[in-house]
Scaffold this motif. Structure first.
Motif, PDB file in Angstrom:
ATOM      1  N   ASP A 264     -18.406 -17.260  85.885  1.00 15.36           N
ATOM      2  CA  ASP A 264     -19.778 -17.267  86.389  1.00 15.36           C
ATOM      3  C   ASP A 264     -20.017 -16.219  87.466  1.00 15.36           C
ATOM      4  O   ASP A 264     -19.252 -16.115  88.434  1.00 15.36           O
ATOM      5  CB  ASP A 264     -20.118 -18.639  86.971  1.00 15.36           C
ATOM      6  CG  ASP A 264     -20.247 -19.718  85.916  1.00 15.36           C
ATOM      7  OD1 ASP A 264     -19.795 -19.495  84.782  1.00 15.36           O
ATOM      8  OD2 ASP A 264     -20.804 -20.775  86.237  1.00 15.36           O
ATOM      9  N   ALA A 265     -21.113 -15.494  87.303  1.00  9.98           N
ATOM     10  CA  ALA A 265     -21.525 -14.496  88.280  1.00  9.98           C
ATOM     11  C   ALA A 265     -22.568 -15.075  89.223  1.00  9.98           C
ATOM     12  O   ALA A 265     -23.418 -15.874  88.817  1.00  9.98           O
ATOM     13  CB  ALA A 265     -22.098 -13.271  87.569  1.00  9.98           C
ATOM     14  N   GLY A 420     -22.353 -20.389  83.260  1.00 10.80           N
ATOM     15  CA  GLY A 420     -23.331 -20.519  84.326  1.00 10.80           C
ATOM     16  C   GLY A 420     -23.454 -19.236  85.118  1.00 10.80           C
ATOM     17  O   GLY A 420     -22.690 -18.273  84.925  1.00 10.80           O
ATOM     18  N   ALA A 421     -24.441 -19.210  86.000  1.00 10.30           N
ATOM     19  CA  ALA A 421     -24.646 -18.082  86.907  1.00 10.30           C
ATOM     20  C   ALA A 421     -25.565 -18.570  88.014  1.00 10.30           C
ATOM     21  O   ALA A 421     -26.116 -19.675  87.946  1.00 10.30           O
ATOM     22  CB  ALA A 421     -25.259 -16.886  86.174  1.00 10.30           C
ATOM     23  N   SER A 422     -25.739 -17.739  89.045  1.00 13.75           N
ATOM     24  CA  SER A 422     -26.641 -18.121  90.125  1.00 13.75           C
ATOM     25  C   SER A 422     -27.284 -16.896  90.738  1.00 13.75           C
ATOM     26  O   SER A 422     -26.732 -15.797  90.682  1.00 13.75           O
ATOM     27  CB  SER A 422     -25.903 -18.931  91.200  1.00 13.75           C
ATOM     28  OG  SER A 422     -24.801 -18.207  91.731  1.00 13.75           O
ATOM     29  N   VAL A 423     -28.482 -17.122  91.303  1.00 16.80           N
ATOM     30  CA  VAL A 423     -29.217 -16.082  92.015  1.00 16.80           C
ATOM     31  C   VAL A 423     -29.578 -16.646  93.379  1.00 16.80           C
ATOM     32  O   VAL A 423     -30.050 -17.792  93.497  1.00 16.80           O
ATOM     33  CB  VAL A 423     -30.492 -15.665  91.258  1.00 16.80           C
ATOM     34  CG1 VAL A 423     -31.211 -14.548  92.007  1.00 16.80           C
ATOM     35  CG2 VAL A 423     -30.159 -15.223  89.832  1.00 16.80           C
ATOM     36  N   TRP A 424     -29.387 -15.831  94.434  1.00 16.26           N
ATOM     37  CA  TRP A 424     -29.578 -16.276  95.804  1.00 16.26           C
ATOM     38  C   TRP A 424     -30.637 -15.403  96.463  1.00 16.26           C
ATOM     39  O   TRP A 424     -30.488 -14.182  96.551  1.00 16.26           O
ATOM     40  CB  TRP A 424     -28.252 -16.193  96.570  1.00 16.26           C
ATOM     41  CG  TRP A 424     -27.166 -16.987  95.879  1.00 16.26           C
ATOM     42  CD1 TRP A 424     -26.470 -16.614  94.760  1.00 16.26           C
ATOM     43  CD2 TRP A 424     -26.680 -18.277  96.235  1.00 16.26           C
ATOM     44  NE1 TRP A 424     -25.573 -17.594  94.401  1.00 16.26           N
ATOM     45  CE2 TRP A 424     -25.685 -18.634  95.289  1.00 16.26           C
ATOM     46  CE3 TRP A 424     -26.981 -19.165  97.270  1.00 16.26           C
ATOM     47  CZ2 TRP A 424     -24.992 -19.837  95.342  1.00 16.26           C
ATOM     48  CZ3 TRP A 424     -26.285 -20.361  97.328  1.00 16.26           C
ATOM     49  CH2 TRP A 424     -25.310 -20.697  96.388  1.00 16.26           C
ATOM     50  N   SER A 425     -31.719 -16.031  96.910  1.00 15.89           N
ATOM     51  CA  SER A 425     -32.846 -15.270  97.428  1.00 15.89           C
ATOM     52  C   SER A 425     -33.754 -16.170  98.240  1.00 15.89           C
ATOM     53  O   SER A 425     -33.834 -17.381  97.995  1.00 15.89           O
ATOM     54  CB  SER A 425     -33.638 -14.660  96.255  1.00 15.89           C
ATOM     55  OG  SER A 425     -34.848 -14.078  96.687  1.00 15.89           O
ATOM     56  N   GLN A 439     -27.601 -13.967  80.898  1.00 21.92           N
ATOM     57  CA  GLN A 439     -27.141 -14.632  79.678  1.00 21.92           C
ATOM     58  C   GLN A 439     -26.147 -15.742  80.045  1.00 21.92           C
ATOM     59  O   GLN A 439     -24.941 -15.530  80.106  1.00 21.92           O
ATOM     60  CB  GLN A 439     -26.487 -13.614  78.745  1.00 21.92           C
ATOM     61  CG  GLN A 439     -27.426 -12.519  78.279  1.00 21.92           C
ATOM     62  CD  GLN A 439     -26.700 -11.350  77.645  1.00 21.92           C
ATOM     63  OE1 GLN A 439     -25.469 -11.351  77.494  1.00 21.92           O
ATOM     64  NE2 GLN A 439     -27.443 -10.323  77.270  1.00 21.92           N
ATOM     65  N   ALA A 440     -26.679 -16.912  80.322  1.00 15.60           N
ATOM     66  CA  ALA A 440     -25.839 -18.061  80.690  1.00 15.60           C
ATOM     67  C   ALA A 440     -26.577 -19.333  80.324  1.00 15.60           C
ATOM     68  O   ALA A 440     -27.812 -19.378  80.305  1.00 15.60           O
ATOM     69  CB  ALA A 440     -25.531 -18.046  82.186  1.00 15.60           C
ATOM     70  N   HIS A 448     -24.981 -23.361  93.233  1.00 16.27           N
ATOM     71  CA  HIS A 448     -24.171 -22.991  92.073  1.00 16.27           C
ATOM     72  C   HIS A 448     -23.301 -24.172  91.656  1.00 16.27           C
ATOM     73  O   HIS A 448     -22.597 -24.757  92.477  1.00 16.27           O
ATOM     74  CB  HIS A 448     -23.262 -21.789  92.361  1.00 16.27           C
ATOM     75  CG  HIS A 448     -22.651 -21.205  91.121  1.00 16.27           C
ATOM     76  ND1 HIS A 448     -23.036 -19.984  90.606  1.00 16.27           N
ATOM     77  CD2 HIS A 448     -21.718 -21.690  90.263  1.00 16.27           C
ATOM     78  CE1 HIS A 448     -22.353 -19.751  89.499  1.00 16.27           C
ATOM     79  NE2 HIS A 448     -21.541 -20.786  89.277  1.00 16.27           N
ATOM     80  N   GLY A 449     -23.379 -24.503  90.371  1.00 18.54           N
ATOM     81  CA  GLY A 449     -22.447 -25.449  89.778  1.00 18.54           C
ATOM     82  C   GLY A 449     -22.867 -26.894  89.790  1.00 18.54           C
ATOM     83  O   GLY A 449     -22.168 -27.742  89.223  1.00 18.54           O
TER      84      GLY A 449
END
Length: 494
Positions: A264-265, A420-425, A439-440, A448-449
């Motif tokens: 996961d990114a 999975g993946a996550s974006v932080w903002s 693409q997840a 995340h998770g």
């Protein structure tokens, strides 16, 4: 001990068990038999797991096949009540079960670890019992009324991993039982005793044969995946093993739910607050000491706040105590097995040789025990480095610098994994726009998770297919059936 012994009905002795030693006594092989299981934190022998054969598996599947029709006929309401009583049983033995899990798997009691996992087992049972799957009217035009309904598939084979052995077993077993199936569980050979103990607790509320567990080596799992009397296979584990299960299923046309490896990114956008997100990043990466399929395994941070994020994450990492599984102060534990320890050690050493900057950790924590590796943050790595491209499945996180968001998205999508993946903002709209490009199977924003019993979960690409949890999870362990009725007043056409 036969396979069905681990699914035997309750006895007065079993129901009064009040310690992890009592639970061990339920499921261990007779003295001098079985395979030794050692505690990862100490190396001490925990007990001996029974080693079942393919013939034991055949007997368990036959018993499940015989018991399933009556269980299906009991109805949704009765089965839901059974799941609720199972949850009560787990709660009554939560502490000894958590201690057994901690000793066998290695995760500490506190933090999001052993006690948390046992609590999730009963919570998931209750949520599954409360979930309804109503017939869906797809056509009702006066001439035809067609309803889509769901029936049990029959016998479900559930093959589980060693990282969250109890929780993932419940994720497989609860919906399968709820929909009227019988289940045969194959636990990981690394963590069989805690799973066998869990199955013995659940069986205090079930008819004989409906649920059983078979503890054996890989050949037993392979037989379960290809068994002609198994109608559905649920598997959580590596992508390589998932591919073999797909091949095996060609012979029996078993339906599949596969939750496979992840890498996961996480992408930190330039408007994020490093201090505000540091705790979330840490636990996204290092829950269960990094041994989680959907953990954050590679972190992409914008140039403008790269060093701030690295420093904030390092501050959190240095404050987290690592130690023995039964130590009440520990929140991080050892790697579960030597094979996984060696993977982490190899990837960290390779990253150092490639010029990675060790921010925390970097060397085995041999003063704690053979399988301990400290939280290791490695900055200044790049795509193509093995620690970035390979799933480390442990307490080592590569941190990669980026300048353009298009490049970060391309990096997130470049690998085979897509769990999975996550974006932080700080900007929800900006985070959402990036999330939609990844693409997840699941993309989290500012976390995340995390999983929820009503939110579907599953992967794409090399991370498998099929959904678990909630209504979609019930559908996944059921066979759809359409009942289509023509109006008796409408003459049939030629």
């Amino acid at each position: 001990m036969t396979a069905t012994d681990t699914g035997a009905s309750t006895s007065a002795t079993a129901t009064s068990a009040g310690s992890e030693e009592d639970l061990l006594a339920r499921v261990s092989a007779p003295q001098g038999q079985g395979r030794q299981i050692r505690e990862p934190a100490t190396g001490a022998v925990l007990g001996a797991a029974p080693v079942h054969s393919k013939q034991d598996l055949d007997a368990a599947v036959a018993a499940a096949r015989a018991a399933q029709p009556a269980w299906a006929a009991s109805g949704h309401e009765q089965r839901s009540q059974v799941l609720l009583r199972m949850a009560d049983r787990i709660d009554a033995l939560a502490e000894p079960l958590a201690r057994l899990l901690a000793r066998e798997q290695g995760k500490p009691l506190n933090g999001p670890n052993a006690r948390f996992e046992v609590g999730a087992c009963s919570a998931w049972l209750r949520a599954t019992a409360a979930t309804t799957l109503e017939p869906q009217v797809v056509v009702d035009d006066g001439a035809t009324r067609a309803e889509l309904t769901y029936r049990p598939v029959g016998v479900v084979g559930a093959i589980g991993p060693w990282n969250w052995p109890l929780m993932i077993t419940i994720w497989q077993v609860a919906p399968a039982l709820r929909m009227g199936n019988a289940v045969v569980v194959k636990p990981s050979e690394y963590t069989p005793l805690s799973v066998l103990a869990l199955i013995s607790i659940l069986n205090e509320e079930l008819p004989e044969g409906v649920l059983s567990a078979v503890s054996g080596e890989g050949e037993v799992g392979a037989r379960l995946a290809s068994h002609p009397d198994v109608d559905k296979v649920m598997f959580t584990g590596s992508t390589a093993t998932g591919r073999r299960i797909i091949e095996s299923s060609a012979g029996n046309l078993a339906r599949l739910t596969l939750e496979l490896g992840g890498n996961d990114a996480g992408i930190v956008l330039p408007d994020a607050d490093p201090q505000a997100i540091a705790d979330g990043l840490f636990w996204g990466a290092f829950i269960n000491t990094g041994q989680t399929c959907a953990a954050l395994k590679r972190l992409y941070v914008h140039d403008s706040l790269y060093e701030e994020v690295v420093d904030a994450l390092a501050d959190v990492a240095r404050a987290m105590p690592m130690g023995a599984s039964l130590d009440e102060t520990s929140v991080l534990g050892p790697l579960q097995n030597k094979q996984q320890f060696d993977v982490v050690a190899r990837l960290v050493e390779d990253a150092k040789q490639r010029g990675g900057r060790i921010v925390t950790g970097g060397q085995p924590a041999t003063e704690l025990g053979e399988l301990f590796f400290p939280v290791t943050l490695i900055a200044d790595l790049k795509d193509g480095d093995p620690l970035v491209d390979e799933e480390q499945f442990g307490p080592a996180l590569p941190i990669i610098r980026y300048s353009e968001i298009d490049d970060a998205v391309a990096s997130a999508n470049r690998l085979e994994a897509g769990l999975g993946a996550s974006v932080w903002s700080a900007d929800p709209a900006a985070a959402r726009a990036v999330a939609e490009r990844i693409q997840a199977g699941t993309v989290w924003i500012n976390s995340h998770g995390g999983v929820h019993p009503m939110v579907p979960f599953g992967g794409v690409k090399g991370s498998g297919y099929g959904l678990e949890f909630g209504v979609e999870g019930l559908k996944a362990v059921a066979a759809p059936q359409v009942i289509s009725a023509a109006s008796p007043t409408i003459a049939p056409t030629a």
